[in-house]
Design a protein around this motif. Structure first.
Motif, short mmCIF file in Angstrom:
data_model
loop_
_atom_site.label_atom_id
_atom_site.label_comp_id
_atom_site.label_asym_id
_atom_site.label_seq_id
_atom_site.Cartn_x
_atom_site.Cartn_y
_atom_site.Cartn_z
N THR A 5 1.62 43.94 -48.83
CA THR A 5 0.68 43.38 -47.87
C THR A 5 1.19 43.70 -46.48
O THR A 5 2.31 44.18 -46.30
CB THR A 5 0.54 41.86 -48.07
N THR A 7 0.12 43.27 -41.88
CA THR A 7 -0.65 42.67 -40.81
C THR A 7 -0.87 43.71 -39.73
O THR A 7 -0.22 44.77 -39.72
CB THR A 7 0.09 41.45 -40.23
N ASP A 9 -0.73 44.42 -35.78
CA ASP A 9 -0.25 44.03 -34.45
C ASP A 9 -0.50 45.21 -33.52
O ASP A 9 0.14 46.26 -33.66
CB ASP A 9 1.23 43.68 -34.50
N LEU A 50 4.86 45.05 -39.13
CA LEU A 50 3.56 45.38 -39.73
C LEU A 50 3.52 45.16 -41.24
O LEU A 50 2.43 45.21 -41.82
CB LEU A 50 3.19 46.84 -39.43
N VAL A 55 4.21 39.29 -42.25
CA VAL A 55 3.23 38.34 -42.79
C VAL A 55 3.90 37.01 -43.14
O VAL A 55 3.39 35.93 -42.81
CB VAL A 55 2.52 38.94 -44.02
#
Length: 292
Positions: A5, A7, A9, A50, A55
């Protein structure tokens, strides 16, 4: 806790793209080792900002501890070894020669910042705001900046405002290791950090809040010391190179002094080290006078 997983930014993505562009542009102008160090810094930065680490860092104390180590130690060390100041060239010479830069990038100042930053991060309200508020992105930039200043001033593989003996850096590293160990003990045996924040997450996975902090304290203490081993080895290597350089300079000065001595003056000097002629007892005054 799924590992595949991530995220998004925007600041981290922009920096990753800029780093990749610089790596592609400079890979033929720099050595392979420097290219690998720059590529490693970009990869670790992406991992910390990232990936799943980014996360779960706001949810688990031990993941946040891992992220802090990556941003404060690993990314700056690899970036300093890639020698970015040399890549830029002489553009930064006016900045490096300024008095403010000499003071700010001196080993004492950078070492104090490196030692104090983890204490301030974990033992002040900065800890929660660095994960949730607007300071989250700022903190992800501040930590690598402090770490880079530290390794840049200590390794001295790039042009620096002022050079210091490697033995000073080794002594500072010993003191810093004690400081990091004390912080690990405080987090391990002390009260829970940001209990209200973690209790308010109501997460149904991972260890308890107390165990989570204990795991994070172990990561900061043990893994931090492990990550410091390559740095110490680099300082020892620099110390050996510095000693060989000084020995070569002394030899060159002695050779220059010997070559500058006139041959006639050297011939007139008595040979103090020349072995005495004749039998051994002839050189003794009493035996020579007694037996003539």
């Amino acid at each position: 806790m799924p590992l595949l997983t991530g995220t998004f930014d925007p600041v981290a993505v922009v920096l990753v793209l800029l780093g990749i562009g610089a790596l592609v542009r400079l890979r033929r102008r720099v050595s392979r080792a420097r290219s690998w160090c720059l590529g490693g810094a970009i990869a670790v930065w992406a991992l910390a900002t990232l990936s799943a680490v980014a996360v779960y860092a706001p949810m688990l104390f031990w993941v946040r501890a891992l992220q802090v180590l990556l941003l404060l130690y690993v990314v700056p060390l690899l970036l300093a070894l890639s020698r970015p100041v040399s890549m830029v060239g002489t553009v930064l010479d006016p900045v490096l020669n300024s008095t403010a830069t000499r003071v700010l990038l001196s080993p004492p100042v950078t070492s104090v910042l490196m030692l104090v930053t983890p204490w301030l991060l974990y033992l002040t309200p900065w800890y929660v705001t660095s994960m949730t508020g607007p300071l989250a992105s700022v903190t992800r930039l501040v930590l690598p900046a402090i770490g880079f200043g530290y390794f840049y001033a200590r390794l001295q593989v790039d042009p620096v405002p002022r050079r210091y003996p490697p033995l000073l850096s080794i002594g500072i590293s010993v003191a810093e290791g004690l400081g990091d160990g004390i912080l690990g003990l405080v987090l391990w045996l002390g009260p829970v950090i940001a209990y209200d924040y973690y209790a308010g997450l109501h997460r149904d996975f991972g260890p308890s809040i107390r165990q989570d902090q204990s795991y994070g304290a172990g990561i900061l203490w043990i893994l931090g010391d492990v990550l410091g081993v390559p740095f110490i080895l680099l300082l020892m290597r620099a110390l050996g190179s510095d000693e060989r350089r000084k020995a070569a300079e002394v030899d060159a000065e002695l050779d220059a002094a010997a070559s500058a001595t006139p041959p006639a003056a050297a011939a007139d000097e008595p040979e103090a080290d020349a072995p005495p002629s004749g039998l051994w007892w002839q050189s003794d005054p009493q035996l020579r006078d007694r037996y003539r």
